[in-house]
Design an enzyme around this catalytic site. Sequence first.
Site, short mmCIF file in Angstrom:
data_model
loop_
_atom_site.label_atom_id
_atom_site.label_comp_id
_atom_site.label_asym_id
_atom_site.label_seq_id
_atom_site.Cartn_x
_atom_site.Cartn_y
_atom_site.Cartn_z
N CYS A 119 52.34 19.53 34.34
CA CYS A 119 52.38 18.13 34.80
C CYS A 119 51.83 17.98 36.21
O CYS A 119 51.63 16.86 36.68
CB CYS A 119 53.81 17.60 34.75
SG CYS A 119 54.51 17.60 33.09
N HIS A 258 55.73 12.20 40.26
CA HIS A 258 55.54 12.46 38.83
C HIS A 258 56.65 11.77 38.05
O HIS A 258 57.82 11.84 38.42
CB HIS A 258 55.56 13.97 38.59
CG HIS A 258 55.58 14.33 37.15
ND1 HIS A 258 54.73 13.76 36.24
CD2 HIS A 258 56.34 15.21 36.45
CE1 HIS A 258 54.97 14.26 35.04
NE2 HIS A 258 55.94 15.14 35.14
N ASN A 288 57.28 10.74 30.05
CA ASN A 288 56.56 11.72 30.86
C ASN A 288 55.22 12.00 30.18
O ASN A 288 55.17 12.61 29.12
CB ASN A 288 57.41 12.99 30.96
CG ASN A 288 56.74 14.08 31.77
OD1 ASN A 288 55.55 14.01 32.09
ND2 ASN A 288 57.51 15.11 32.10
N1 COA Z 1 70.26 12.63 22.74
C1 COA Z 1 71.58 12.76 22.72
N2 COA Z 1 72.21 13.84 23.26
C2 COA Z 1 71.45 14.78 23.82
C3 COA Z 1 70.04 14.70 23.86
C4 COA Z 1 69.45 13.55 23.29
N3 COA Z 1 68.11 13.36 23.28
N4 COA Z 1 69.55 15.78 24.48
C5 COA Z 1 70.61 16.54 24.84
N5 COA Z 1 71.76 15.94 24.43
C6 COA Z 1 73.13 16.39 24.59
C7 COA Z 1 73.25 17.88 24.82
O1 COA Z 1 73.24 18.58 23.60
C8 COA Z 1 74.56 17.97 25.54
O2 COA Z 1 75.59 17.90 24.62
P1 COA Z 1 76.92 18.82 24.78
O3 COA Z 1 77.52 18.39 26.08
O4 COA Z 1 77.68 18.48 23.58
O5 COA Z 1 76.39 20.22 24.82
C9 COA Z 1 74.62 16.71 26.38
O6 COA Z 1 73.66 15.80 25.78
C10 COA Z 1 74.23 16.91 27.83
O7 COA Z 1 73.07 17.72 27.87
P2 COA Z 1 72.41 18.15 29.23
O8 COA Z 1 71.26 19.05 28.92
O9 COA Z 1 73.46 18.63 30.18
O10 COA Z 1 71.90 16.72 29.74
P3 COA Z 1 71.24 16.41 31.11
O11 COA Z 1 71.99 15.34 31.76
O12 COA Z 1 70.89 17.65 31.87
O13 COA Z 1 69.86 15.77 30.63
C11 COA Z 1 67.54 16.29 30.36
C12 COA Z 1 68.93 16.53 29.87
C13 COA Z 1 66.56 17.07 29.50
C14 COA Z 1 67.24 14.80 30.27
C15 COA Z 1 67.47 16.74 31.85
O14 COA Z 1 67.95 18.04 31.97
C16 COA Z 1 66.09 16.69 32.40
O15 COA Z 1 65.51 15.61 32.58
N6 COA Z 1 65.50 17.84 32.74
C17 COA Z 1 64.16 17.91 33.29
C18 COA Z 1 63.18 17.76 32.16
C19 COA Z 1 61.80 17.46 32.65
O16 COA Z 1 61.61 16.58 33.42
N7 COA Z 1 60.82 18.23 32.17
C20 COA Z 1 59.45 18.03 32.46
C21 COA Z 1 59.16 18.39 33.86
S1 COA Z 1 57.48 18.14 34.20
#
Ligand code: COA
Length: 337
Positions: A119, A258, A288
Amino acid sequence: MIGTANGNAISITGLGAYVPERVMTNDELSTMMDTSDEWIRERTGIRERRIAGPGQALSDLCLPAAREALETAGVEGSQIDLIVVATVTPDMAFPSTGAILADLLGAHEAAAYDLSAGCTGFMYAVAQAYGMLAGGLAQRALVVGGDVLSKILDWTDRGTAVLFGDGAGAVVLERVGEGGFLGFELGADGSGGPQLYLPAGGSRTPATAESVADRQHFVQMNGREVFKFATRVLVTSAEAVLAECGRTIDEVDVYVPHQANVRIIEYARDKLGIPEDKVVIDVDRYGNTSSGSIPLALADAKADGRLQAGKLVLMTGMGAGLTWGSGLIEWTDGGRA
Ligand code: COA
């Protein structure tokens, strides 16, 4: 890597963007996997994203963006002597999408190739084109950032599929009378590679029936680790480029981070101390778009009148690699030398 303009006045003289027509809402995603509009909006700020059609490849997205950038710069494809396409989803491994695009644009005098920095690709590509112009190798560069991540997403994985969208943006870089880019800071931490990667299809794991069955040709990500990385480097990279250029955060008029997740952007904005009205956010509409994200956001800021001549614009990207990169530009609105 860090450096300043060192007396060179090189700027963005043309800007264009393109997103596919097809809108995919969070509600539609909820019919495909175990997720909800509420979860996606709360955790990411994304409401909808654009998805390329079955026959649309990266160059199909880059072409209209590039044409608009050339048109706003008032130059023809034949006047471009460098094309860099930042992407992780080229039409194919080779020939490069840059070469395909050069042909479509009639840029027969141009060196043309692709650049892979996740990205952060657009920031790397702009810095590279800047360096070629500053060094006298090129006179007029077209830099395109674009991705069609929908083609490499695992549509059964709610941890990744809800985050991304398709889109492309393009800029023309030329020498100008004054202003333009003030400096760049770019970096990579390869030890973080496994946090966000596409396991198969390269020379490490060539495509086999098994690799396809194992879903190895789709994006894999450790969301929490990437979140921590992203919030850290958005702050450190911005601070580094500002310090190198002798500028302060208060002088920044427009902040273009970004567009990965609104929570990541807000964390960085808060830490850096940038007021809300200076931040460009369109992740709610596009998700994204990887290398397309920063030029798409620039196009949005241009459309809403925020990119005026003389404004100080801070851009920071981060992504797979893991990589990051910032650029600081005094916006010139054309004004080529
Ligand atoms: N819908 C519903 N529930 C979801 C889900 C979705 N799309 N994706 C994950 N969950 C669930 C998980 O399974 C977890 O459940 P559990 O508590 O029963 O295990 C819960 O939601 C929380 O998951 P978690 O991973 O802790 O959520 P988070 O607040 O960290 O958000 C992201 C997850 C992916 C949104 C976040 O980590 C993120 O934005 N990371 C960076 C990703 C990114 O930007 N990548 C590209 C960079 S260029």
